[in-house]
Design an enzyme around this catalytic site. Sequence first.
Site, PDB file in Angstrom:
ATOM      1  N   THR A   7       0.815  -1.211   0.000  1.00 34.21           N
ATOM      2  CA  THR A   7       0.000   0.000   0.000  1.00 34.21           C
ATOM      3  C   THR A   7       0.854   1.269   0.000  1.00 34.21           C
ATOM      4  O   THR A   7       2.056   1.228   0.265  1.00 34.21           O
ATOM      5  CB  THR A   7      -0.911   0.037   1.241  1.00 34.21           C
ATOM      6  N   ASP A   8       0.167   2.383  -0.278  1.00 35.03           N
ATOM      7  CA  ASP A   8       0.820   3.687  -0.161  1.00 35.03           C
ATOM      8  C   ASP A   8       0.568   4.226   1.258  1.00 35.03           C
ATOM      9  O   ASP A   8       0.026   3.518   2.116  1.00 35.03           O
ATOM     10  CB  ASP A   8       0.319   4.639  -1.246  1.00 35.03           C
ATOM     11  N   GLN A   9       0.910   5.485   1.495  1.00 37.18           N
ATOM     12  CA  GLN A   9       0.757   6.058   2.837  1.00 37.18           C
ATOM     13  C   GLN A   9      -0.702   6.185   3.267  1.00 37.18           C
ATOM     14  O   GLN A   9      -0.977   6.305   4.452  1.00 37.18           O
ATOM     15  CB  GLN A   9       1.433   7.423   2.908  1.00 37.18           C
ATOM     16  N   ILE A  65      -3.859   2.471   0.629  1.00 37.84           N
ATOM     17  CA  ILE A  65      -4.492   2.000  -0.603  1.00 37.84           C
ATOM     18  C   ILE A  65      -3.474   1.185  -1.398  1.00 37.84           C
ATOM     19  O   ILE A  65      -2.320   1.588  -1.538  1.00 37.84           O
ATOM     20  CB  ILE A  65      -5.001   3.193  -1.437  1.00 37.84           C
TER      21      ILE A  65
END
Length: 168
Positions: A63-65, A68
């Site tokens: 995921t990103d920050q 997601i």
Amino acid sequence: WPFGEKKTGTGRGNRCFFPESVLYYYPEIPRGHRAFWALFRREKGEFVVKSVLYRHKVQYYETDQKGIVHHSNYIRWMEEARVFLMEQMGCSYRAMEEAGILSPVLEVSCKYERMVRFGETVRIRTLIREYNGIRLRLEYEIRLASTGQLCTAGHSSHCFLTREGKPL
């Protein structure tokens, strides 16, 4: 159907099973391809392609920050599901490579419908859409395990080659 008129034999459960009659009627099916018979079952006299479901729990590193899933991971999950499909057929990628059969990706595509987040579990349905003895086209549906909501749909195409790069 590329191997003539006669269609005998069925798959048995999730294991690879080839009645001798199938191998007798279709000796031209390359040895590595015979496992694809496990994906077919007889239903009202017709062969119907089976599909398999693979589960994946989203990991933090995917995921990103914002939590997601990064778009590149969906294609990785499709590969995981494809490898799982092959294992369920009794024809793992390792066994194919040991037999001198390579299966490179020719094409891959994804259509993103909904975001998937960290901690969610997805179900990936893998279905063989086409197989002609040389080319294989798989379709994938990635859905949330909790709701069944479609997140991503995609497909991949593959061929089967010898170690020398020649089609089987």
